[in-house]
Design a protein around this motif. Structure first.
Motif, PDB file in Angstrom:
ATOM      1  N   THR A 192      21.810  33.092  23.489  1.00  0.00           N
ATOM      2  CA  THR A 192      22.094  31.745  23.988  1.00  0.00           C
ATOM      3  C   THR A 192      21.623  31.578  25.428  1.00  0.00           C
ATOM      4  OG1 THR A 192      24.034  31.658  22.553  1.00  0.00           O
ATOM      5  CG2 THR A 192      23.897  30.023  24.314  1.00  0.00           C
ATOM      6  N   SER A 193      21.845  32.604  26.237  1.00  0.00           N
ATOM      7  CA  SER A 193      21.417  32.550  27.636  1.00  0.00           C
ATOM      8  C   SER A 193      19.904  32.457  27.757  1.00  0.00           C
ATOM      9  CB  SER A 193      21.921  33.784  28.389  1.00  0.00           C
ATOM     10  OG  SER A 193      23.327  33.804  28.450  1.00  0.00           O
ATOM     11  N   GLN A 194      19.196  33.095  26.844  1.00  0.00           N
ATOM     12  CA  GLN A 194      17.737  33.022  26.890  1.00  0.00           C
ATOM     13  C   GLN A 194      17.242  31.606  26.610  1.00  0.00           C
ATOM     14  OE1 GLN A 194      15.277  36.385  25.420  1.00  0.00           O
ATOM     15  NE2 GLN A 194      17.181  37.129  24.522  1.00  0.00           N
ATOM     16  N   TYR A 195      17.868  30.934  25.642  1.00  0.00           N
ATOM     17  CA  TYR A 195      17.465  29.549  25.367  1.00  0.00           C
ATOM     18  C   TYR A 195      17.809  28.640  26.549  1.00  0.00           C
ATOM     19  CZ  TYR A 195      16.053  30.590  20.623  1.00  0.00           C
ATOM     20  OH  TYR A 195      15.372  31.090  19.536  1.00  0.00           O
ATOM     21  N   ALA A 196      18.924  28.938  27.215  1.00  0.00           N
ATOM     22  CA  ALA A 196      19.278  28.182  28.421  1.00  0.00           C
ATOM     23  C   ALA A 196      18.231  28.400  29.515  1.00  0.00           C
ATOM     24  CB  ALA A 196      20.662  28.601  28.917  1.00  0.00           C
ATOM     25  N   ALA A 197      17.763  29.644  29.659  1.00  0.00           N
ATOM     26  CA  ALA A 197      16.777  29.966  30.690  1.00  0.00           C
ATOM     27  C   ALA A 197      15.425  29.323  30.404  1.00  0.00           C
ATOM     28  CB  ALA A 197      16.623  31.478  30.815  1.00  0.00           C
ATOM     29  N   ILE A 198      15.075  29.176  29.127  1.00  0.00           N
ATOM     30  CA  ILE A 198      13.840  28.470  28.786  1.00  0.00           C
ATOM     31  C   ILE A 198      13.882  27.047  29.323  1.00  0.00           C
ATOM     32  CG2 ILE A 198      12.477  27.513  26.883  1.00  0.00           C
ATOM     33  CD1 ILE A 198      13.322  30.013  25.242  1.00  0.00           C
ATOM     34  N   GLU A 199      15.012  26.382  29.122  1.00  0.00           N
ATOM     35  CA  GLU A 199      15.173  25.019  29.637  1.00  0.00           C
ATOM     36  C   GLU A 199      15.189  25.019  31.166  1.00  0.00           C
ATOM     37  OE1 GLU A 199      15.755  20.905  30.026  1.00  0.00           O
ATOM     38  OE2 GLU A 199      14.977  22.122  28.375  1.00  0.00           O
ATOM     39  N   ALA A 200      15.804  26.042  31.756  1.00  0.00           N
ATOM     40  CA  ALA A 200      15.855  26.126  33.226  1.00  0.00           C
ATOM     41  C   ALA A 200      14.448  26.117  33.811  1.00  0.00           C
ATOM     42  CB  ALA A 200      16.607  27.378  33.661  1.00  0.00           C
ATOM     43  N   TYR A 201      13.535  26.856  33.220  1.00  0.00           N
ATOM     44  CA  TYR A 201      12.177  26.937  33.752  1.00  0.00           C
ATOM     45  C   TYR A 201      11.275  25.800  33.288  1.00  0.00           C
ATOM     46  CZ  TYR A 201      13.039  31.548  35.763  1.00  0.00           C
ATOM     47  OH  TYR A 201      13.523  32.587  36.530  1.00  0.00           O
ATOM     48  N   ASN A 202      11.485  25.325  32.062  1.00  0.00           N
ATOM     49  CA  ASN A 202      10.595  24.291  31.519  1.00  0.00           C
ATOM     50  C   ASN A 202      11.082  22.868  31.762  1.00  0.00           C
ATOM     51  OD1 ASN A 202       8.900  26.261  30.535  1.00  0.00           O
ATOM     52  ND2 ASN A 202       9.579  26.095  28.417  1.00  0.00           N
ATOM     53  N   GLY A 203      12.379  22.713  32.029  1.00  0.00           N
ATOM     54  CA  GLY A 203      12.963  21.388  32.166  1.00  0.00           C
ATOM     55  C   GLY A 203      12.870  20.832  33.577  1.00  0.00           C
ATOM     56  N   PRO A 204      13.555  19.713  33.838  1.00  0.00           N
ATOM     57  CA  PRO A 204      13.543  19.082  35.162  1.00  0.00           C
ATOM     58  C   PRO A 204      14.074  20.037  36.241  1.00  0.00           C
ATOM     59  CG  PRO A 204      14.605  17.666  33.532  1.00  0.00           C
ATOM     60  CD  PRO A 204      14.400  18.987  32.868  1.00  0.00           C
ATOM     61  N   GLN A 205      13.536  19.912  37.445  1.00  0.00           N
ATOM     62  CA  GLN A 205      13.912  20.806  38.544  1.00  0.00           C
ATOM     63  C   GLN A 205      14.652  20.075  39.674  1.00  0.00           C
ATOM     64  OE1 GLN A 205      13.228  24.267  38.208  1.00  0.00           O
ATOM     65  NE2 GLN A 205      12.721  23.516  36.151  1.00  0.00           N
ATOM     66  N   GLU A 206      15.026  18.808  39.439  1.00  0.00           N
ATOM     67  CA  GLU A 206      15.683  18.037  40.504  1.00  0.00           C
ATOM     68  C   GLU A 206      16.981  18.678  40.970  1.00  0.00           C
ATOM     69  OE1 GLU A 206      12.867  15.305  38.521  1.00  0.00           O
ATOM     70  OE2 GLU A 206      14.395  16.717  37.815  1.00  0.00           O
ATOM     71  N   ALA A 207      17.738  19.277  40.045  1.00  0.00           N
ATOM     72  CA  ALA A 207      19.021  19.884  40.407  1.00  0.00           C
ATOM     73  C   ALA A 207      18.836  21.074  41.346  1.00  0.00           C
ATOM     74  CB  ALA A 207      19.781  20.314  39.150  1.00  0.00           C
ATOM     75  N   VAL A 208      17.723  21.780  41.184  1.00  0.00           N
ATOM     76  CA  VAL A 208      17.425  22.924  42.061  1.00  0.00           C
ATOM     77  C   VAL A 208      17.239  22.442  43.495  1.00  0.00           C
ATOM     78  CG1 VAL A 208      15.786  24.790  42.525  1.00  0.00           C
ATOM     79  CG2 VAL A 208      16.366  24.197  40.158  1.00  0.00           C
ATOM     80  N   GLU A 209      16.477  21.369  43.662  1.00  0.00           N
ATOM     81  CA  GLU A 209      16.234  20.825  44.990  1.00  0.00           C
ATOM     82  C   GLU A 209      17.494  20.209  45.583  1.00  0.00           C
ATOM     83  OE1 GLU A 209      14.472  19.472  48.539  1.00  0.00           O
ATOM     84  OE2 GLU A 209      14.106  21.141  47.177  1.00  0.00           O
ATOM     85  N   GLU A 210      18.288  19.569  44.746  1.00  0.00           N
ATOM     86  CA  GLU A 210      19.545  18.980  45.225  1.00  0.00           C
ATOM     87  C   GLU A 210      20.464  20.057  45.791  1.00  0.00           C
ATOM     88  OE1 GLU A 210      23.522  17.012  43.198  1.00  0.00           O
ATOM     89  OE2 GLU A 210      21.581  16.578  42.279  1.00  0.00           O
ATOM     90  N   MET A 211      20.545  21.169  45.105  1.00  0.00           N
ATOM     91  CA  MET A 211      21.382  22.274  45.563  1.00  0.00           C
ATOM     92  C   MET A 211      20.825  22.863  46.860  1.00  0.00           C
ATOM     93  SD  MET A 211      22.760  25.476  43.288  1.00  0.00           S
ATOM     94  CE  MET A 211      21.136  26.213  43.047  1.00  0.00           C
ATOM     95  N   ARG A 212      19.513  23.024  46.926  1.00  0.00           N
ATOM     96  CA  ARG A 212      18.886  23.558  48.141  1.00  0.00           C
ATOM     97  C   ARG A 212      19.191  22.675  49.342  1.00  0.00           C
ATOM     98  NH1 ARG A 212      15.396  23.008  51.804  1.00  0.00           N
ATOM     99  NH2 ARG A 212      14.910  20.896  51.095  1.00  0.00           N
TER     100      ARG A 212
END
Length: 396
Positions: free
Chosen positions: A274-294
């Motif tokens: 399950t974590s691997q499928y989550a990580a696929i989305e983490a890398y392939n999906g939107p990245q706005e949340a990463v920048e918001e946190m930064r």
């Protein structure tokens, strides 16, 4: 009578866990403890990643996967490395593990024979030397002082290398210092590694948390030689607030990756599906949340740094990345009547109700590590408590 193996009897107990346990004990007693020891973002995993994990479970994707990770996740990591670092890897050069910590552990197990040396700059992340020792290797320390911005020099590296040296650890941005090696600094270190023919282990887990216009440079990008001798270690824990999902990866030489995958097949079978499928989305999906946190971490640093710097006896360098501050508090500890910084930290917890991590766990006993991966309200209150504690105890 049970006799434990020698390999575990040499391990150094975690000061981080000891402080955390004491803080939790006080909290359970109703004491208002502010914890600044967190090594994880205080944000939940982004919604799109949660939904991808849920979808995978509902579709029955809950079985074993290949030991080194789902092919789709390897492809997502390869695309991430191409997108962010302009580095090209094949699937045979990528291994997915149960968090970056497990990846590092597995790497040391396949790389080191008894007596082999790994150079570790001080201050270091607590698990580096312990994992080297568990592989029967020898940690060789280089002290990077505050005057060096906690970064080792090429001369120091060259002088530390012997005929038993297998690799050097490079962690940028750094835990616990938050310091970042520049491209020029990395080029000089890479040249030493080329001349001395040693490997580079590049821990880049905090690469997305960069402030003040600084730039993250992977040492593997500097030349073909640097790429060939570098093993990149990274993961989704810090970048996507997924510490509990336990997904990390290594990218590098296919021979090393194959050995790591074989070892993992006998220790974990595979990273959690399950974590691997989550990580696929983490890398392939939107990245706005990463920048918001930064941006949130940068804002907290902006507000809290001058207040911490103003506390008497605190000498602190402004970090460029991660979410830690590492002030040298030896003067404050001495002036407030403590024989060591460890004692100072314990008193902060029991008297000021603030939990920080003593720098002794990172090889830097004159320092403390504070995490600003918590709310601004809690940070301001914690710094106020620390300042009051120091001023009330300061011996003229």
């Amino acid at each position: 009578m049970i006799k434990l193996a020698n390999r575990v009897q040499t391990l150094t107990p975690s000061t981080t866990l000891a402080i955390t346990a004491k803080a939790n004990e006080l909290k359970a007693q109703g004491v208002d403890i502010i914890g600044l020891g967190a090594g994880e973002p205080d944000y939940n995993t982004p919604e799109n990643i949660l939904q991808a994990a849920y979808k995978s479970m509902m579709e029955g994707k809950t079985k074993y996967t290949p030991a080194g990770g789902l092919p789709a996740l390897k492809e997502a990591i390869i695309e991430k490395l191409k997108r962010d670092q302009q580095l090209t890897y094949a699937p045979t050069e990528v291994m997915v593990g149960v968090g970056a910590k497990h990846v590092l552990y597995t790497l040391f197990q396949v790389l080191l024979d008894k007596g082999d040396e790994v150079i570790i700059p001080i201050p270091y992340w607590v698990s580096y030397p312990e994992q080297v020792k568990l592989a029967e290797g020898v940690p060789v320390y280089i002290e990077a002082t505050a005057s060096q911005n906690y970064k080792i020099s090429p001369q120091q590296l060259s002088e530390a290398i012997t005929d038993r040296t297998k690799a050097v650890m490079i962690n940028t941005p750094s835990n616990p210092t938050g310091m970042i090696y520049s491209k020029e600094e990395l080029q000089e270190l890479a040249e030493v590694c080329r001349e001395k023919d040693i490997l580079i282990i590049s821990d880049e887990i905090y690469e997305k948390l960069i402030y003040d216009g600084a730039e993250h440079v992977s040492i593997a990008t500097l030349s073909e030689d640097a790429k060939n001798r570098t093993i990149i270690v990274n993961g989704v824990s810090k970048s996507h607030s997924m510490t509990g999902w336990r997904i990390g990866y290594a990218a590098g030489d296919s021979k090393l990756i194959k050995a790591m995958t074989n070892l993992a097949s006998h220790s974990t079978s595979n990273p959690t599906t399950t974590s691997q499928y989550a990580a696929i989305e983490a890398y392939n999906g939107p990245q706005e949340a990463v920048e918001e946190m930064r941006q949130a971490f940068e804002s907290r640093l902006e507000e809290i740094f001058p207040k911490l710097e103003a506390i008497p006896g605190f000498n602190v360098i402004r970090p460029q990345g991660a979410f830690y501050l590492l002030p040298d508090v030896s003067e404050a500890a001495e002036k407030t009547g403590f024989a060591s910084v460890d004692e100072f930290v314990e008193a902060l917890l029991t008297e000021a109700n603030v939990a920080v991590i003593p720098g002794s766990g990172f090889g830097a006993p004159s320092t403390i590590r504070l995490s600003y991966a918590t709310s601004l309200e809690a940070l301001n209150e914690a710094v106020e408590r620390i300042g009051k504690f120091v001023s009330e105890r300061w011996q003229k």
